[in-house]
Design a protein around this motif. Structure first.
Motif, PDB file in Angstrom:
ATOM      1  N   GLY A 135      -2.003   2.986  -0.088  1.00 63.87           N
ATOM      2  CA  GLY A 135      -1.573   1.905   0.175  1.00 63.87           C
ATOM      3  C   GLY A 135      -2.606   0.568   0.476  1.00 63.87           C
ATOM      4  O   GLY A 135      -2.232  -0.461   0.051  1.00 63.87           O
ATOM      5  N   TYR A 139      -1.844   0.630  -4.063  1.00 57.42           N
ATOM      6  CA  TYR A 139      -0.835   1.526  -4.782  1.00 57.42           C
ATOM      7  C   TYR A 139       0.173   1.790  -3.677  1.00 57.42           C
ATOM      8  O   TYR A 139       0.071   1.734  -2.587  1.00 57.42           O
ATOM      9  CB  TYR A 139      -1.657   2.729  -5.217  1.00 57.42           C
ATOM     10  CG  TYR A 139      -2.649   2.164  -6.341  1.00 57.42           C
ATOM     11  CD1 TYR A 139      -1.997   2.329  -7.796  1.00 57.42           C
ATOM     12  CD2 TYR A 139      -3.776   2.075  -6.085  1.00 57.42           C
ATOM     13  CE1 TYR A 139      -2.892   2.039  -8.698  1.00 57.42           C
ATOM     14  CE2 TYR A 139      -4.425   1.591  -7.156  1.00 57.42           C
ATOM     15  CZ  TYR A 139      -4.268   1.634  -8.604  1.00 57.42           C
ATOM     16  OH  TYR A 139      -4.933   1.308  -9.534  1.00 57.42           O
ATOM     17  N   ASP A 140       1.274   2.339  -4.405  1.00 56.05           N
ATOM     18  CA  ASP A 140       2.331   2.997  -3.870  1.00 56.05           C
ATOM     19  C   ASP A 140       1.895   4.442  -3.153  1.00 56.05           C
ATOM     20  O   ASP A 140       1.270   5.265  -4.004  1.00 56.05           O
ATOM     21  CB  ASP A 140       3.463   3.313  -4.734  1.00 56.05           C
ATOM     22  CG  ASP A 140       4.880   3.763  -4.022  1.00 56.05           C
ATOM     23  OD1 ASP A 140       4.555   4.487  -3.026  1.00 56.05           O
ATOM     24  OD2 ASP A 140       5.744   3.936  -4.768  1.00 56.05           O
TER      25      ASP A 140
END
Length: 198
Positions: A135, A139-140
């Motif tokens: 995160g 990024y997810d």
């Protein structure tokens, strides 16, 4: 476009001390970086290296002095005896592999995992830490749950490729013309090679 294959371990202090220097060199030379996390302990077993706990005490003492000096020279904080070292590097490596497949700049994620171990006293085998690093790097966080089988297969394949191509430690850099550079302290040599000087 030139390419640099980057073999590394997310628990390697010398990989940590490389910081973002590789990415800076690659950008300056229009090169791409292929990130190839691997199990460095398994690499040692395959290539004649000695795992840290099995090294002579004099080598272990020197390593700590060298890490302290190197960190000071590059201006990076380091805990020479981190709370979560050694730890399982596979979860963080799988996350890097998933992130690389999804696109974007993987360099900050690699550095986030390394910093977590060597400067932040975090366990990168912990799912919450993996998600946090994902995160914080743009990024997810759910990438931690995606493609685990592919991650495991790629992680294993990276080790096999490393052995086949002459890699024996981390960090290790290989150019398209098969010039090999071992260690963060050889990044200047890598740059000189890309400049055509060596």
């Amino acid at each position: 476009m030139a390419r640099i294959d980057y073999f590394f371990s997310t628990i390697s202090p010398f990989t940590y001390l490389a910081g973002n220097r590789l990415e800076e060199i690659a950008e300056a030379h229009g090169a791409t970086v292929a990130y190839k996390p691997l199990d460095v302990t398994a690499l040692y077993a395959r290539t004649g290296g000695t795992p840290l706990p099995e090294r002579h005490p004099s080598r272990q003492e020197y390593r700590l002095q060298d890490l302290r000096r190197r960190a000071a020279l590059v201006g990076m904080p380091i805990n020479l005896r981190p709370a979560h070292f050694p730890t399982n590097p596979a979860p963080s490596s799988y996350a890097i592999i998933a992130a690389q497949r999804s696109g974007g700049d993987v360099g900050p994620l690699v550095q986030a995992f390394l910093r977590a171990v060597w400067a932040e006293e975090k366990d990168i085998a912990d799912d919450a830490v993996v998600r946090e690093c994902l995160g914080n790097s743009g990024y997810d966080p759910t990438l931690a749950d995606s493609g685990l089988l592919t991650g495991a297969e790629t992680y294993s394949a990276n080790l096999e490729e490393a052995v086949m191509r002459g890699v024996f430690g981390a960090p290790f850099y290989i150019t398209e013309d098969d010039e090999r550079f071992w260690g963060h302290d050889r990044l200047d040599d890598l740059e000189a090679h890309l400049d055509g000087k060596v």
